[in-house]
Write a protein that holds these residues in place. Structure first.
Motif, PDB file in Angstrom:
ATOM      1  N   GLU A   1      55.361  27.843   5.448  1.00  0.00           N
ATOM      2  CA  GLU A   1      55.135  26.413   5.705  1.00  0.00           C
ATOM      3  C   GLU A   1      56.438  25.725   6.118  1.00  0.00           C
ATOM      4  O   GLU A   1      56.459  24.885   7.029  1.00  0.00           O
ATOM      5  N   ARG A   2      57.515  26.076   5.411  1.00  0.00           N
ATOM      6  CA  ARG A   2      58.811  25.467   5.729  1.00  0.00           C
ATOM      7  C   ARG A   2      59.281  25.873   7.137  1.00  0.00           C
ATOM      8  O   ARG A   2      59.801  25.045   7.887  1.00  0.00           O
ATOM      9  N   ARG A   3      59.090  27.168   7.482  1.00  0.00           N
ATOM     10  CA  ARG A   3      59.511  27.627   8.807  1.00  0.00           C
ATOM     11  C   ARG A   3      58.728  26.915   9.916  1.00  0.00           C
ATOM     12  O   ARG A   3      59.295  26.512  10.927  1.00  0.00           O
ATOM     13  N   VAL A   4      57.427  26.768   9.687  1.00  0.00           N
ATOM     14  CA  VAL A   4      56.605  26.081  10.696  1.00  0.00           C
ATOM     15  C   VAL A   4      57.049  24.633  10.852  1.00  0.00           C
ATOM     16  O   VAL A   4      57.081  24.076  11.955  1.00  0.00           O
TER      17      VAL A   4
ATOM     18  N   ALA B   1      53.803  32.538  14.163  1.00  0.00           N
ATOM     19  CA  ALA B   1      53.283  31.858  12.974  1.00  0.00           C
ATOM     20  C   ALA B   1      51.866  32.346  12.656  1.00  0.00           C
ATOM     21  O   ALA B   1      51.511  32.615  11.499  1.00  0.00           O
ATOM     22  N   GLN B   2      51.034  32.496  13.715  1.00  0.00           N
ATOM     23  CA  GLN B   2      49.665  32.939  13.505  1.00  0.00           C
ATOM     24  C   GLN B   2      49.621  34.374  12.956  1.00  0.00           C
ATOM     25  O   GLN B   2      48.818  34.702  12.064  1.00  0.00           O
ATOM     26  N   THR B   3      50.497  35.218  13.442  1.00  0.00           N
ATOM     27  CA  THR B   3      50.573  36.596  12.936  1.00  0.00           C
ATOM     28  C   THR B   3      50.930  36.597  11.457  1.00  0.00           C
ATOM     29  O   THR B   3      50.344  37.334  10.638  1.00  0.00           O
ATOM     30  N   ALA B   4      51.912  35.778  11.087  1.00  0.00           N
ATOM     31  CA  ALA B   4      52.327  35.702   9.680  1.00  0.00           C
ATOM     32  C   ALA B   4      51.195  35.177   8.795  1.00  0.00           C
ATOM     33  O   ALA B   4      50.969  35.656   7.669  1.00  0.00           O
TER      34      ALA B   4
ATOM     35  N   VAL C   1      49.839  24.654  12.758  1.00  0.00           N
ATOM     36  CA  VAL C   1      50.334  25.459  13.888  1.00  0.00           C
ATOM     37  C   VAL C   1      49.622  25.061  15.179  1.00  0.00           C
ATOM     38  O   VAL C   1      50.248  24.930  16.234  1.00  0.00           O
ATOM     39  N   ASP C   2      48.280  24.879  15.070  1.00  0.00           N
ATOM     40  CA  ASP C   2      47.531  24.471  16.262  1.00  0.00           C
ATOM     41  C   ASP C   2      48.012  23.121  16.774  1.00  0.00           C
ATOM     42  O   ASP C   2      48.163  22.907  17.985  1.00  0.00           O
TER      43      ASP C   2
END
Length: 409
Positions: free
Chosen positions: A56-59, A69-72, A103-104
């Motif tokens: 969440e922090r990285r996003v 992000a989706q892969t993770a 992410v979207d």
């Protein structure tokens, strides 16, 4: 058997997690107590919590791509769905679902931002192309060249557009730079040719200037040097090193000539000043002959003075009119004395003067009689006209009488 709000361990060592869909098997534990089994799978849950928090922090704070992000997220979701942890797995799914939305949303934001950046980049590159095309026609070779190089650096710092648009703009940009370079190269090639022509022309001027440096034909040579200087200025500039060397030779040749001329002129000027003193003394001697009392003696004395005058030579140009004017005044006085003497001793001239005087006197007398007759007849207009004619004849008569007196009456 052991349990807590999110899981339990049965008497066979099987570990369960409680979900909204009921209990799900987490795994089997045979190596220790049921409490240790629950603690182990709870720590795995806490590990998932930490991993989700980090993602969440990285996003939120980094430029992690949507794909990564989706892969993770999918990796974490698999771990949650496989029920290998004890805890609020539904809460983790909610957080992962929310993270997907984030992410979207971030993907759309980046898409909009990327489109905006692309528009800005297109506008910037179009502006660079326009400026480059304007600079391509400039004759300010240094400043325009420096600006074009700066535009290249600016271009490199801008994002790429779609391939077709970027290639089209780059083609125009590159063509403008090439056109400028071609024009600049042609300009300097022509300039080099002009400078080479100037060098050849100035070589000839220098050769002639050096050949004249020893001349003593002061006037014509000085005039020729002035012509050579005009030709030098009209020839244009040669290459810098050649220009400096040729100029030093050209100027040096002139300096040799004009230094020699100045030395000669200085000696001549000193001589002319001395000549002026001598001529002023002769002018004083000549002026003593006026007024002329003895024409023959004055004529002889002036002739002697004039012979000495002619033998003296030149005087300074600015003093010449004054001192020569003094001699001319004495010469005119002697000539006037000669003319007076001639008139007094010429009987034919005296007779002509006397005859003219007599004719004018008769005409004056006749006019006076006609005036008197006209006035007596009351014709004043005719009398006034005759009176005006009488004034003219009387003036001529007075002049003739004065001339006759010069012959001795």
């Amino acid at each position: 058997m052991s349990s807590d709000p999110w899981g339990r361990v049965d008497e066979t060592g099987t570990v369960y997690v409680r979900t909204s869909e009921g209990e799900q098997v987490v795994g089997s534990w045979q190596a220790g107590t049921p409490e240790e089994a629950l603690a182990y799978f709870e720590r795995k849950y806490e590990g998932l919590v930490v991993e989700i928090g980090l993602l969440e922090r990285r996003v939120r704070t980094t430029d992690l791509s949507a794909k990564d992000a989706q892969t993770a997220i999918e990796h974490l979701r698999t771990q949650v769905d496989e029920h290998h942890a004890v805890g609020d797995l539904e809460a983790l799914r909610v957080r992962l679902d929310k993270l997907v939305s984030t992410v979207d949303s971030r993907r759309e934001e980046r898409k909009v931002q990327k489109a905006k950046q692309a528009d800005e980049a297109r506008t910037a590159k179009e502006a660079l192309v326009t400026e480059a095309e304007q600079l391509a026609q400039s004759d300010q070779w240094r400043s325009a060249g420096e600006r074009l190089r700066a535009l290249v650096d600016i271009w490199k710092g801008l994002p790429r557009l779609d391939r077709k648009s970027d290639d089209e703009l780059w083609h125009r940009f590159s063509h403008a730079r090439s056109a400028f370079s071609k024009r600049r190269k042609a300009h300097f090639a022509a300039l080099d040719a002009q400078r080479e022509d100037a060098r050849k022309a100035k070589e000839k001027l220098v050769a002639e200037a050096e050949s004249l440096s020893k001349s003593t034909d002061w006037g014509p040579t000085a005039a020729r040097y002035r012509e050579l200087m005009d030709s030098w200025k009209a020839a244009g500039r040669a290459q810098r090193e050649a220009e400096d060397d040729l100029w030093n030779r050209f100027r040096g040749a002139q300096d040799v000539f004009f230094a020699a001329r100045s030395e000669v002129f200085a000696e001549r000027d000193a001589e002319q000043v001395e000549n002026l003193k001598l001529k002023e003394e002769l002018a004083v001697e000549a002026e003593k002959l006026v007024p002329v009392t003895d024409l023959k003696a004055a004529r002889a004395a002036f002739r002697s003075i004039n012979e000495r005058w002619e033998g003296i030579g030149h005087v300074p140009r600015d003093a010449r009119p004054k001192v020569e004017g003094r001699m001319h005044a004495v010469e005119r006085a002697i000539q006037e004395a000669e003319e007076g003497e001639w008139r007094r001793t010429n009987p034919e001239a005296r007779a002509r003067a006397a005859g003219l005087t007599g004719q004018l006197q008769a005409a004056v007398d006749k006019l006076r009689e006609q005036i008197d007759a006209a006035r007596a007849a009351g014709n004043n207009a005719k009398a006034d006209k005759l009176a005006r004619e009488l004034e003219g004849r009387q003036a001529l008569l007075d002049q003739a009488l004065k001339g006759l007196e010069e012959f001795g009456g």
